[in-house]
Scaffold this motif. Structure first.
Motif, PDB file in Angstrom:
ATOM      1  N   ALA A   1       0.838  -1.210   0.000  1.00  0.00           N
ATOM      2  CA  ALA A   1       0.000   0.000   0.000  1.00  0.00           C
ATOM      3  C   ALA A   1       0.868   1.252   0.000  1.00  0.00           C
ATOM      4  N   ALA A   2       1.994   1.219   0.703  1.00  0.00           N
ATOM      5  CA  ALA A   2       2.919   2.367   0.703  1.00  0.00           C
ATOM      6  C   ALA A   2       3.519   2.571  -0.687  1.00  0.00           C
ATOM      7  N   ILE A   3       3.873   1.475  -1.347  1.00  0.00           N
ATOM      8  CA  ILE A   3       4.407   1.554  -2.719  1.00  0.00           C
ATOM      9  C   ILE A   3       3.335   2.114  -3.655  1.00  0.00           C
ATOM     10  N   LEU A   4       2.109   1.649  -3.487  1.00  0.00           N
ATOM     11  CA  LEU A   4       1.002   2.107  -4.327  1.00  0.00           C
ATOM     12  C   LEU A   4       0.658   3.572  -4.063  1.00  0.00           C
ATOM     13  N   ARG A   5       0.850   4.037  -2.843  1.00  0.00           N
ATOM     14  CA  ARG A   5       0.623   5.461  -2.535  1.00  0.00           C
ATOM     15  C   ARG A   5       1.604   6.317  -3.331  1.00  0.00           C
ATOM     16  N   ASP A   6       2.874   5.888  -3.398  1.00  0.00           N
ATOM     17  CA  ASP A   6       3.862   6.607  -4.214  1.00  0.00           C
ATOM     18  C   ASP A   6       3.480   6.542  -5.695  1.00  0.00           C
ATOM     19  N   PHE A   7       3.021   5.373  -6.129  1.00  0.00           N
ATOM     20  CA  PHE A   7       2.565   5.170  -7.502  1.00  0.00           C
ATOM     21  C   PHE A   7       1.429   6.144  -7.833  1.00  0.00           C
ATOM     22  N   SER A   8       0.507   6.365  -6.885  1.00  0.00           N
ATOM     23  CA  SER A   8      -0.644   7.234  -7.148  1.00  0.00           C
ATOM     24  C   SER A   8      -0.235   8.684  -7.366  1.00  0.00           C
ATOM     25  N   ASP A   9       0.898   9.100  -6.807  1.00  0.00           N
ATOM     26  CA  ASP A   9       1.388  10.462  -7.030  1.00  0.00           C
ATOM     27  C   ASP A   9       1.833  10.674  -8.478  1.00  0.00           C
ATOM     28  N   ARG A  10       2.205   9.603  -9.147  1.00  0.00           N
ATOM     29  CA  ARG A  10       2.673   9.683 -10.536  1.00  0.00           C
ATOM     30  C   ARG A  10       1.625   9.230 -11.543  1.00  0.00           C
ATOM     31  N   LEU A  11       0.512   8.730 -11.033  1.00  0.00           N
ATOM     32  CA  LEU A  11      -0.569   8.207 -11.869  1.00  0.00           C
ATOM     33  C   LEU A  11      -1.484   9.343 -12.319  1.00  0.00           C
ATOM     34  N   VAL A  12      -1.783   9.381 -13.617  1.00  0.00           N
ATOM     35  CA  VAL A  12      -2.740  10.359 -14.158  1.00  0.00           C
ATOM     36  C   VAL A  12      -3.881   9.565 -14.799  1.00  0.00           C
ATOM     37  N   VAL A  13      -5.048   9.669 -14.178  1.00  0.00           N
ATOM     38  CA  VAL A  13      -6.248   9.024 -14.696  1.00  0.00           C
ATOM     39  C   VAL A  13      -7.108  10.117 -15.311  1.00  0.00           C
ATOM     40  N   SER A  14      -7.365  10.007 -16.608  1.00  0.00           N
ATOM     41  CA  SER A  14      -8.149  11.022 -17.334  1.00  0.00           C
ATOM     42  C   SER A  14      -9.448  10.420 -17.836  1.00  0.00           C
ATOM     43  N   VAL A  15     -10.508  11.202 -17.718  1.00  0.00           N
ATOM     44  CA  VAL A  15     -11.820  10.769 -18.181  1.00  0.00           C
ATOM     45  C   VAL A  15     -12.434  11.903 -18.981  1.00  0.00           C
ATOM     46  N   CYS A  16     -12.952  11.583 -20.144  1.00  0.00           N
ATOM     47  CA  CYS A  16     -13.728  12.533 -20.928  1.00  0.00           C
ATOM     48  C   CYS A  16     -15.162  12.020 -20.918  1.00  0.00           C
ATOM     49  N   TYR A  17     -16.089  12.901 -20.563  1.00  0.00           N
ATOM     50  CA  TYR A  17     -17.485  12.492 -20.424  1.00  0.00           C
ATOM     51  C   TYR A  17     -18.395  13.588 -20.958  1.00  0.00           C
ATOM     52  N   CYS A  18     -19.631  13.195 -21.236  1.00  0.00           N
ATOM     53  CA  CYS A  18     -20.606  14.131 -21.795  1.00  0.00           C
ATOM     54  C   CYS A  18     -21.920  14.047 -21.028  1.00  0.00           C
ATOM     55  N   SER A  19     -22.709  15.109 -21.135  1.00  0.00           N
ATOM     56  CA  SER A  19     -24.050  15.121 -20.561  1.00  0.00           C
ATOM     57  C   SER A  19     -25.020  14.557 -21.592  1.00  0.00           C
ATOM     58  N   LEU A  20     -26.276  14.455 -21.202  1.00  0.00           N
ATOM     59  CA  LEU A  20     -27.296  13.992 -22.146  1.00  0.00           C
ATOM     60  C   LEU A  20     -27.506  14.979 -23.289  1.00  0.00           C
ATOM     61  N   TYR A  21     -27.101  16.251 -23.085  1.00  0.00           N
ATOM     62  CA  TYR A  21     -27.190  17.265 -24.139  1.00  0.00           C
ATOM     63  C   TYR A  21     -25.911  17.330 -24.972  1.00  0.00           C
ATOM     64  N   GLU A  22     -25.039  16.327 -24.789  1.00  0.00           N
ATOM     65  CA  GLU A  22     -23.783  16.189 -25.533  1.00  0.00           C
ATOM     66  C   GLU A  22     -22.832  17.350 -25.309  1.00  0.00           C
ATOM     67  N   GLU A  23     -22.890  17.956 -24.125  1.00  0.00           N
ATOM     68  CA  GLU A  23     -21.858  18.889 -23.700  1.00  0.00           C
ATOM     69  C   GLU A  23     -20.808  18.028 -23.010  1.00  0.00           C
ATOM     70  N   CYS A  24     -19.536  18.296 -23.300  1.00  0.00           N
ATOM     71  CA  CYS A  24     -18.492  17.387 -22.843  1.00  0.00           C
ATOM     72  C   CYS A  24     -17.443  18.102 -21.989  1.00  0.00           C
ATOM     73  N   TRP A  25     -16.800  17.310 -21.120  1.00  0.00           N
ATOM     74  CA  TRP A  25     -15.756  17.798 -20.226  1.00  0.00           C
ATOM     75  C   TRP A  25     -14.660  16.752 -20.127  1.00  0.00           C
ATOM     76  N   ASN A  26     -13.479  17.224 -19.800  1.00  0.00           N
ATOM     77  CA  ASN A  26     -12.343  16.344 -19.552  1.00  0.00           C
ATOM     78  C   ASN A  26     -11.887  16.609 -18.125  1.00  0.00           C
ATOM     79  N   THR A  27     -11.585  15.560 -17.389  1.00  0.00           N
ATOM     80  CA  THR A  27     -11.120  15.720 -16.022  1.00  0.00           C
ATOM     81  C   THR A  27     -10.097  14.642 -15.709  1.00  0.00           C
ATOM     82  N   SER A  28      -9.351  14.845 -14.627  1.00  0.00           N
ATOM     83  CA  SER A  28      -8.374  13.853 -14.192  1.00  0.00           C
ATOM     84  C   SER A  28      -8.177  13.973 -12.690  1.00  0.00           C
ATOM     85  N   ASN A  29      -7.453  13.023 -12.130  1.00  0.00           N
ATOM     86  CA  ASN A  29      -7.150  13.076 -10.705  1.00  0.00           C
ATOM     87  C   ASN A  29      -6.134  14.179 -10.403  1.00  0.00           C
ATOM     88  N   GLN A  30      -5.547  14.795 -11.413  1.00  0.00           N
ATOM     89  CA  GLN A  30      -4.589  15.876 -11.236  1.00  0.00           C
ATOM     90  C   GLN A  30      -5.240  17.255 -11.385  1.00  0.00           C
TER      91      GLN A  30
END
Length: 194
Positions: A147-176
Protein backbone atom coordinates in the motif's frame (compact mmCIF):
# COMPACT_ATOMS: atom_id res chain seq x y z
CA UNK A 1 -67.02 69.98 -34.46
CA UNK A 2 -68.10 66.80 -36.22
CA UNK A 3 -64.77 66.62 -38.11
CA UNK A 4 -62.77 67.10 -34.95
CA UNK A 5 -64.62 64.23 -33.26
CA UNK A 6 -63.90 61.91 -36.19
CA UNK A 7 -60.23 62.96 -36.19
CA UNK A 8 -60.03 62.37 -32.45
CA UNK A 9 -61.60 58.90 -32.80
CA UNK A 10 -59.23 57.93 -35.64
CA UNK A 11 -56.16 59.21 -33.71
CA UNK A 12 -57.30 57.21 -30.68
CA UNK A 13 -57.74 54.10 -32.84
CA UNK A 14 -54.23 54.54 -34.32
CA UNK A 15 -52.66 55.00 -30.88
CA UNK A 16 -54.49 51.90 -29.65
CA UNK A 17 -53.26 49.89 -32.66
CA UNK A 18 -49.64 51.06 -32.16
CA UNK A 19 -49.86 50.21 -28.46
CA UNK A 20 -51.18 46.72 -29.31
CA UNK A 21 -48.26 46.15 -31.69
CA UNK A 22 -45.74 47.30 -29.04
CA UNK A 23 -47.34 45.01 -26.42
CA UNK A 24 -47.26 42.08 -28.87
CA UNK A 25 -43.55 42.69 -29.60
CA UNK A 26 -42.72 42.92 -25.88
CA UNK A 27 -44.75 39.79 -25.14
CA UNK A 28 -42.90 37.89 -27.89
CA UNK A 29 -39.54 38.95 -26.42
CA UNK A 30 -40.61 37.87 -22.92
CA UNK A 31 -41.80 34.50 -24.25
CA UNK A 32 -38.50 34.05 -26.11
CA UNK A 33 -36.51 34.84 -22.95
CA UNK A 34 -38.67 32.47 -20.88
CA UNK A 35 -38.16 29.68 -23.43
CA UNK A 36 -34.42 30.34 -23.42
CA UNK A 37 -34.33 30.25 -19.62
CA UNK A 38 -36.34 27.00 -19.63
CA UNK A 39 -33.89 25.39 -22.08
CA UNK A 40 -30.97 26.55 -19.89
CA UNK A 41 -32.68 25.14 -16.80
CA UNK A 42 -33.25 21.80 -18.54
CA UNK A 43 -29.60 21.71 -19.66
CA UNK A 44 -28.34 22.50 -16.16
CA UNK A 45 -30.70 19.97 -14.58
CA UNK A 46 -28.81 17.12 -16.27
CA UNK A 47 -25.27 18.49 -15.91
CA UNK A 48 -22.81 15.90 -14.59
CA UNK A 49 -19.60 16.71 -12.71
CA UNK A 50 -17.11 13.84 -12.39
CA UNK A 51 -14.39 13.89 -9.76
CA UNK A 52 -11.50 11.44 -10.28
CA UNK A 53 -9.57 10.43 -7.18
CA UNK A 54 -7.01 7.96 -5.86
CA UNK A 55 -7.02 6.62 -2.36
CA UNK A 56 -4.88 4.41 -0.19
CA UNK A 57 -4.99 3.08 3.32
CA UNK A 58 -2.03 1.77 5.28
CA UNK A 59 -3.00 -0.09 8.45
CA UNK A 60 -0.99 -2.20 10.88
CA UNK A 61 -1.61 -5.47 9.08
CA UNK A 62 -3.63 -4.53 5.97
CA UNK A 63 -3.48 -1.95 3.24
CA UNK A 64 -5.50 -0.91 0.23
CA UNK A 65 -5.36 1.24 -2.89
CA UNK A 66 -8.08 2.41 -5.25
CA UNK A 67 -8.87 4.71 -8.12
CA UNK A 68 -12.41 6.00 -8.30
CA UNK A 69 -14.70 8.53 -9.81
CA UNK A 70 -17.83 10.03 -8.38
CA UNK A 71 -20.50 11.99 -10.20
CA UNK A 72 -21.05 15.07 -8.04
CA UNK A 73 -23.38 16.63 -10.61
CA UNK A 74 -27.14 16.43 -10.84
CA UNK A 75 -27.34 14.51 -14.12
CA UNK A 76 -25.81 11.34 -15.54
CA UNK A 77 -22.31 11.34 -17.03
CA UNK A 78 -21.71 9.34 -20.21
CA UNK A 79 -18.09 8.15 -20.30
CA UNK A 80 -16.58 8.66 -23.75
CA UNK A 81 -12.91 7.92 -23.03
CA UNK A 82 -10.83 6.73 -20.10
CA UNK A 83 -7.06 6.48 -19.80
CA UNK A 84 -4.52 5.83 -17.07
CA UNK A 85 -0.85 6.75 -17.46
CA UNK A 86 2.25 6.74 -15.29
CA UNK A 87 4.76 9.41 -16.22
CA UNK A 88 3.08 9.82 -19.61
CA UNK A 89 3.13 6.11 -20.51
CA UNK A 90 -0.24 4.44 -21.04
CA UNK A 91 -0.53 0.69 -20.58
CA UNK A 92 -2.82 -1.89 -22.12
CA UNK A 93 -4.43 -2.79 -18.79
CA UNK A 94 -4.23 -2.25 -15.03
CA UNK A 95 -1.98 -5.29 -14.53
CA UNK A 96 0.69 -3.82 -16.79
CA UNK A 97 0.22 -0.26 -15.48
CA UNK A 98 0.59 -1.24 -11.80
CA UNK A 99 3.62 -3.43 -12.54
CA UNK A 100 5.33 -0.67 -14.55
CA UNK A 101 4.35 2.08 -12.11
CA UNK A 102 5.69 0.21 -9.09
CA UNK A 103 8.84 -1.05 -10.79
CA UNK A 104 7.49 -4.60 -10.64
CA UNK A 105 7.13 -4.53 -6.84
CA UNK A 106 3.35 -4.93 -6.95
CA UNK A 107 1.82 -7.58 -9.20
CA UNK A 108 -1.96 -7.91 -9.42
CA UNK A 109 -2.17 -11.06 -11.59
CA UNK A 110 -0.30 -14.18 -12.56
CA UNK A 111 2.11 -16.32 -10.57
CA UNK A 112 3.88 -13.26 -9.16
CA UNK A 113 0.64 -11.80 -7.73
CA UNK A 114 1.33 -10.27 -4.32
CA UNK A 115 -1.99 -8.60 -3.46
CA UNK A 116 -4.83 -10.24 -1.55
CA UNK A 117 -7.78 -8.94 -3.52
CA UNK A 118 -8.25 -7.26 -6.89
CA UNK A 119 -11.47 -5.63 -8.07
CA UNK A 120 -11.53 -4.18 -11.59
CA UNK A 121 -14.34 -2.32 -13.35
CA UNK A 122 -14.20 -1.48 -17.03
CA UNK A 123 -15.17 2.05 -18.09
CA UNK A 124 -15.96 1.50 -21.74
CA UNK A 125 -17.32 4.31 -23.93
CA UNK A 126 -21.01 4.63 -23.31
CA UNK A 127 -20.83 3.71 -19.62
CA UNK A 128 -23.32 5.88 -17.74
CA UNK A 129 -22.47 7.10 -14.24
CA UNK A 130 -25.70 8.29 -12.58
CA UNK A 131 -25.67 11.40 -10.39
CA UNK A 132 -24.32 10.63 -6.93
CA UNK A 133 -22.81 7.31 -8.00
CA UNK A 134 -19.25 6.18 -7.30
CA UNK A 135 -17.37 3.90 -9.71
CA UNK A 136 -14.11 2.22 -8.74
CA UNK A 137 -12.11 1.10 -11.81
CA UNK A 138 -9.48 -0.58 -9.59
CA UNK A 139 -9.36 -1.57 -5.93
CA UNK A 140 -6.51 -3.56 -4.41
CA UNK A 141 -6.43 -5.15 -0.95
CA UNK A 142 -2.84 -5.80 0.03
CA UNK A 143 -0.14 -5.54 2.67
CA UNK A 144 0.83 -2.24 4.31
CA UNK A 145 4.18 -2.40 2.48
CA UNK A 146 2.52 -2.71 -0.93
CA UNK A 147 0.00 0.00 0.00
CA UNK A 148 2.92 2.37 0.70
CA UNK A 149 4.41 1.55 -2.72
CA UNK A 150 1.00 2.11 -4.33
CA UNK A 151 0.62 5.46 -2.53
CA UNK A 152 3.86 6.61 -4.21
CA UNK A 153 2.56 5.17 -7.50
CA UNK A 154 -0.64 7.23 -7.15
CA UNK A 155 1.39 10.46 -7.03
CA UNK A 156 2.67 9.68 -10.54
CA UNK A 157 -0.57 8.21 -11.87
CA UNK A 158 -2.74 10.36 -14.16
CA UNK A 159 -6.25 9.02 -14.70
CA UNK A 160 -8.15 11.02 -17.33
CA UNK A 161 -11.82 10.77 -18.18
CA UNK A 162 -13.73 12.53 -20.93
CA UNK A 163 -17.48 12.49 -20.42
CA UNK A 164 -20.61 14.13 -21.80
CA UNK A 165 -24.05 15.12 -20.56
CA UNK A 166 -27.30 13.99 -22.15
CA UNK A 167 -27.19 17.27 -24.14
CA UNK A 168 -23.78 16.19 -25.53
CA UNK A 169 -21.86 18.89 -23.70
CA UNK A 170 -18.49 17.39 -22.84
CA UNK A 171 -15.76 17.80 -20.23
CA UNK A 172 -12.34 16.34 -19.55
CA UNK A 173 -11.12 15.72 -16.02
CA UNK A 174 -8.37 13.85 -14.19
CA UNK A 175 -7.15 13.08 -10.70
CA UNK A 176 -4.59 15.88 -11.24
CA UNK A 177 -7.24 18.54 -11.93
CA UNK A 178 -9.69 20.01 -9.41
CA UNK A 179 -12.32 21.05 -11.98
CA UNK A 180 -13.54 19.49 -15.21
CA UNK A 181 -12.53 21.40 -18.34
CA UNK A 182 -15.18 21.91 -21.05
CA UNK A 183 -14.23 20.44 -24.44
CA UNK A 184 -16.03 20.54 -27.79
CA UNK A 185 -15.99 16.76 -28.03
CA UNK A 186 -14.21 13.84 -26.42
CA UNK A 187 -11.29 12.24 -28.25
CA UNK A 188 -11.69 8.72 -29.52
CA UNK A 189 -10.55 6.07 -27.11
CA UNK A 190 -7.00 5.07 -27.95
CA UNK A 191 -6.30 2.60 -25.18
CA UNK A 192 -7.90 0.85 -22.28
CA UNK A 193 -6.46 0.77 -18.80
CA UNK A 194 -9.32 -1.26 -17.42
Amino acid sequence: MKIRLEVLVSITAMVTAVAAVVVAILQTQVMHEEASMEREHQRLSVMPALLVYTGSHIGDDKGSFNVGLVNQGIGPAVIESFSAKVEGVESADWEELVAQGTGGQVQIAGDARNVDGVTLSDLTPGTVVPAGENVVPIKLDTTPENAAILRDFSDRLVVSVCYCSLYEECWNTSNQRARPTPVKMCPSRRGDAG
